[in-house]
Design a protein around this motif. Structure first.
Motif, mmCIF file in Angstrom:
data_model
loop_
_atom_site.group_PDB
_atom_site.id
_atom_site.type_symbol
_atom_site.label_atom_id
_atom_site.label_comp_id
_atom_site.label_asym_id
_atom_site.label_seq_id
_atom_site.Cartn_x
_atom_site.Cartn_y
_atom_site.Cartn_z
ATOM 1 N N THR A 128 96.132 42.279 -58.339
ATOM 2 C CA THR A 128 95.138 42.025 -57.299
ATOM 3 C C THR A 128 93.779 42.400 -57.834
ATOM 4 O O THR A 128 93.556 43.515 -58.263
ATOM 5 C CB THR A 128 95.442 42.858 -56.029
ATOM 6 N N ARG A 129 92.881 41.433 -57.789
ATOM 7 C CA ARG A 129 91.546 41.665 -58.358
ATOM 8 C C ARG A 129 90.479 41.386 -57.327
ATOM 9 O O ARG A 129 90.606 40.466 -56.530
ATOM 10 C CB ARG A 129 91.304 40.747 -59.564
ATOM 11 N N ALA A 130 89.407 42.125 -57.375
ATOM 12 C CA ALA A 130 88.264 41.836 -56.509
ATOM 13 C C ALA A 130 87.512 40.639 -57.062
ATOM 14 O O ALA A 130 87.381 40.487 -58.257
ATOM 15 C CB ALA A 130 87.318 43.058 -56.453
ATOM 16 N N VAL A 131 87.032 39.790 -56.163
ATOM 17 C CA VAL A 131 86.189 38.670 -56.572
ATOM 18 C C VAL A 131 84.758 39.160 -56.606
ATOM 19 O O VAL A 131 84.214 39.586 -55.596
ATOM 20 C CB VAL A 131 86.328 37.503 -55.575
ATOM 21 N N ARG A 132 84.164 39.114 -57.766
ATOM 22 C CA ARG A 132 82.844 39.706 -57.930
ATOM 23 C C ARG A 132 81.758 38.647 -57.939
ATOM 24 O O ARG A 132 81.720 37.770 -58.798
ATOM 25 C CB ARG A 132 82.781 40.473 -59.250
ATOM 26 N N PRO A 133 80.814 38.688 -56.952
ATOM 27 C CA PRO A 133 79.725 37.732 -56.993
ATOM 28 C C PRO A 133 78.779 38.055 -58.139
ATOM 29 O O PRO A 133 78.559 39.218 -58.471
ATOM 30 C CB PRO A 133 79.033 37.931 -55.632
ATOM 31 N N THR A 134 78.234 37.048 -58.781
ATOM 32 C CA THR A 134 77.211 37.253 -59.796
ATOM 33 C C THR A 134 75.944 36.566 -59.350
ATOM 34 O O THR A 134 75.913 35.843 -58.365
ATOM 35 C CB THR A 134 77.652 36.662 -61.142
ATOM 36 N N ALA A 135 74.887 36.785 -60.078
ATOM 37 C CA ALA A 135 73.602 36.204 -59.717
ATOM 38 C C ALA A 135 73.684 34.687 -59.738
ATOM 39 O O ALA A 135 74.387 34.097 -60.535
ATOM 40 C CB ALA A 135 72.523 36.669 -60.694
ATOM 41 N N ALA A 136 72.922 34.052 -58.833
ATOM 42 C CA ALA A 136 72.897 32.597 -58.797
ATOM 43 C C ALA A 136 72.195 32.056 -60.027
ATOM 44 O O ALA A 136 71.378 32.732 -60.656
ATOM 45 C CB ALA A 136 72.156 32.120 -57.544
ATOM 46 N N LEU A 137 72.529 30.830 -60.384
ATOM 47 C CA LEU A 137 71.826 30.190 -61.478
ATOM 48 C C LEU A 137 70.359 30.015 -61.117
ATOM 49 O O LEU A 137 69.989 30.009 -59.949
ATOM 50 C CB LEU A 137 72.447 28.809 -61.757
ATOM 51 N N PRO A 138 69.478 29.824 -62.079
ATOM 52 C CA PRO A 138 68.060 29.637 -61.766
ATOM 53 C C PRO A 138 67.854 28.467 -60.830
ATOM 54 O O PRO A 138 68.610 27.495 -60.821
ATOM 55 C CB PRO A 138 67.452 29.352 -63.150
ATOM 56 N N SER A 142 87.268 29.067 -48.250
ATOM 57 C CA SER A 142 88.507 28.489 -48.755
ATOM 58 C C SER A 142 88.421 28.133 -50.228
ATOM 59 O O SER A 142 89.401 28.277 -50.973
ATOM 60 C CB SER A 142 88.878 27.251 -47.942
ATOM 61 N N GLU A 143 87.263 27.669 -50.698
ATOM 62 C CA GLU A 143 87.137 27.297 -52.096
ATOM 63 C C GLU A 143 87.201 28.526 -53.004
ATOM 64 O O GLU A 143 87.783 28.473 -54.089
ATOM 65 C CB GLU A 143 85.833 26.537 -52.337
ATOM 66 N N VAL A 144 86.629 29.627 -52.552
ATOM 67 C CA VAL A 144 86.730 30.868 -53.319
ATOM 68 C C VAL A 144 88.182 31.339 -53.351
ATOM 69 O O VAL A 144 88.679 31.809 -54.388
ATOM 70 C CB VAL A 144 85.827 31.966 -52.723
ATOM 71 N N LEU A 189 84.531 26.168 -46.140
ATOM 72 C CA LEU A 189 84.502 25.891 -47.578
ATOM 73 C C LEU A 189 83.856 27.007 -48.384
ATOM 74 O O LEU A 189 84.494 27.662 -49.185
ATOM 75 C CB LEU A 189 83.784 24.565 -47.843
ATOM 76 N N GLY A 190 82.571 27.198 -48.220
ATOM 77 C CA GLY A 190 81.843 28.223 -48.951
ATOM 78 C C GLY A 190 80.660 28.681 -48.128
ATOM 79 O O GLY A 190 79.885 27.851 -47.651
ATOM 80 N N PHE A 191 80.536 29.981 -47.939
ATOM 81 C CA PHE A 191 79.437 30.521 -47.129
ATOM 82 C C PHE A 191 79.211 31.969 -47.528
ATOM 83 O O PHE A 191 80.046 32.574 -48.206
ATOM 84 C CB PHE A 191 79.739 30.401 -45.635
ATOM 85 N N LEU A 192 78.078 32.516 -47.117
ATOM 86 C CA LEU A 192 77.765 33.901 -47.445
ATOM 87 C C LEU A 192 78.389 34.848 -46.437
ATOM 88 O O LEU A 192 78.326 34.610 -45.228
ATOM 89 C CB LEU A 192 76.248 34.104 -47.498
ATOM 90 N N ALA A 193 78.977 35.916 -46.942
ATOM 91 C CA ALA A 193 79.588 36.927 -46.088
ATOM 92 C C ALA A 193 78.509 37.731 -45.367
ATOM 93 O O ALA A 193 77.307 37.461 -45.490
ATOM 94 C CB ALA A 193 80.467 37.844 -46.931
ATOM 95 N N ASP A 194 78.952 38.734 -44.639
ATOM 96 C CA ASP A 194 78.035 39.530 -43.822
ATOM 97 C C ASP A 194 76.969 40.244 -44.632
ATOM 98 O O ASP A 194 75.923 40.612 -44.091
ATOM 99 C CB ASP A 194 78.825 40.567 -43.015
ATOM 100 N N ASP A 195 77.230 40.458 -45.911
ATOM 101 C CA ASP A 195 76.216 41.118 -46.736
ATOM 102 C C ASP A 195 75.146 40.142 -47.220
ATOM 103 O O ASP A 195 74.225 40.532 -47.932
ATOM 104 C CB ASP A 195 76.860 41.818 -47.935
ATOM 105 N N ASN A 196 75.284 38.860 -46.832
ATOM 106 C CA ASN A 196 74.321 37.814 -47.205
ATOM 107 C C ASN A 196 74.193 37.651 -48.715
ATOM 108 O O ASN A 196 73.176 37.199 -49.225
ATOM 109 C CB ASN A 196 72.937 38.096 -46.614
ATOM 110 N N ALA A 197 75.245 38.010 -49.454
ATOM 111 C CA ALA A 197 75.203 37.909 -50.908
ATOM 112 C C ALA A 197 76.512 37.402 -51.498
ATOM 113 O O ALA A 197 76.510 36.637 -52.449
ATOM 114 C CB ALA A 197 74.856 39.268 -51.522
ATOM 115 N N THR A 198 77.639 37.834 -50.939
ATOM 116 C CA THR A 198 78.953 37.481 -51.480
ATOM 117 C C THR A 198 79.399 36.125 -50.948
ATOM 118 O O THR A 198 79.436 35.907 -49.733
ATOM 119 C CB THR A 198 79.993 38.545 -51.094
ATOM 120 N N VAL A 199 79.752 35.216 -51.854
ATOM 121 C CA VAL A 199 80.250 33.904 -51.447
ATOM 122 C C VAL A 199 81.733 34.017 -51.125
ATOM 123 O O VAL A 199 82.522 34.514 -51.934
ATOM 124 C CB VAL A 199 80.033 32.855 -52.553
#
Length: 335
Positions: free
Chosen positions: A6-16, A116-118, A103-113
């Motif tokens: 079991t691994r945490a899904v880690r958000p990274t910085a968005a592309l430019p 369902s796609e994730v 599909l894809g949206f920001l979580a409550d922290d407004n940063a983590t994607v």
């Protein structure tokens, strides 16, 4: 015995130059920051009328995603991972996070994607023994991101078509389905071209759904029926307001978004059509053509199809109707 990982899904910085536009090749409705309050009010009103504000698809909006479905590593699939990625131990995946569930949206922290796609990408990474790194991308960014190597794959409602098959490899995991949405009291039922005759329909320019409507209009015109009037809208809030005010009769967009909007009381789904009409098209894990990842993705998806975690993930997000029987690499597409 295979050890569950079991691994945490880690958000990274968005592309430019990240923008908040559409979710996918066929995406029409996506959230717009400038109209988020309007959409929130509409959703709250709809849910209040249904008396089930907290039961909207059971959507988990936390960045931790404790309800995510997990699988174990498939050693046979892991052996198919290209050496450079296997050595690194990480899979960098682009997912558009500018929209709304599922599909894809920001979580409550407004940063983590999240979405369902994730979750599908997470299952694939776990099957391959890799840690998943999710990069928040806009629709315009993903092709260049994959070609440049900044993204090793994209899981973002990407549909397979002949043009993309020239540049990318695909392993399918859902059908691409479009939904016609209308007011709950509309009385509409749309199953074939004749059903849109004389209607005013909202659609996004340059999408599969626009092509479908243009083809249906051509059929109706040839049959002596009235054509539908197409109206073009750029975001969900404007479209919903147009629908509620009676300026349009229906709109057509990705079924996953419509499933969520129906669950909160905004709209009613009055018909569906495959995005590749009159053929069948699929949503797929997308990687650079010839880099070897597609075979690993196919094996990983087959693993989660067989162990039931794929079906449980689609159930979690209200998308069982888009399930496929097995992954297919680079499926044939209609002309």
């Amino acid at each position: 015995m295979t050890r569950t990982r079991t691994r945490a899904v880690r958000p990274t910085a968005a592309l430019p130059l990240r923008t908040a536009l559409v979710l996918s090749t066929v995406v029409f409705l996506s959230a717009c920051t400038s109209s988020a309050e309007i959409e929130a009010d509409q959703r709250a009103e709809g849910a209040a009328e249904a008396g089930a504000t907290e039961a909207v698809l059971g959507v988990d909006t936390s960045p931790e995603q404790t309800g995510r479905v997990h699988t174990d590593e498939d050693p046979d699939a892991a052996t198919l991972v290209p050496a450079a990625i296997a050595e690194d131990g990480r899979l960098t995946v682009g997912v558009a996070g500018a929209g709304e569930p599922p599909l894809g949206f920001l979580a409550d922290d407004n940063a983590t994607v999240v979405g369902s796609e994730v979750d599908i990408a997470s299952l694939v990474a776990e099957s391959l023994g890799l840690q998943l790194d999710v990069v928040n991308v806009s629709w315009e960014q993903w092709p260049l991101g994959v070609q440049s190597g900044d993204l090793e794959a994209v899981f973002s409602n990407v549909g397979v078509n002949s043009e993309r098959l020239q540049l990318f490899d695909f392993a399918t995991y859902r059908e691409g389905v479009m939904a016609f949405s209308a007011r709950p009291d509309s009385g509409l039922s749309i199953d074939e071209p004749a059903d849109i005759a004389g209607l005013t329909i909202a659609v996004s320019s340059g999408t599969n759904q626009e092509r479908i409507l243009l083809d249906w209009n051509a059929q109706n015109e040839a049959a002596g029926l009235e054509t539908a009037q197409l109206e073009y809208y750029a975001n969900a809030a404007d479209t919903l307001l147009a629908l509620q005010s009676g300026r349009i009769d229906t709109y057509i967009g990705p079924n996953p978004n419509a499933v969520y909007q129906q669950s909160v009381g905004d709209i009613e789904i009055v018909g569906t059509v495959n995005a590749g009409w009159p053929n069948t098209t699929y949503v797929a894990a997308t990687s650079l053509k010839g880099n070897g990842l597609v075979d690993a993705f196919e094996a990983a998806l087959q693993h989660v199809f067989e162990d039931g975690t794929y079906a449980r993930t689609l159930e979690r997000w209200g998308l069982p109707d888009e399930a496929v029987d097995e992954p297919v690499v680079n499926p044939a597409v209609g002309s």
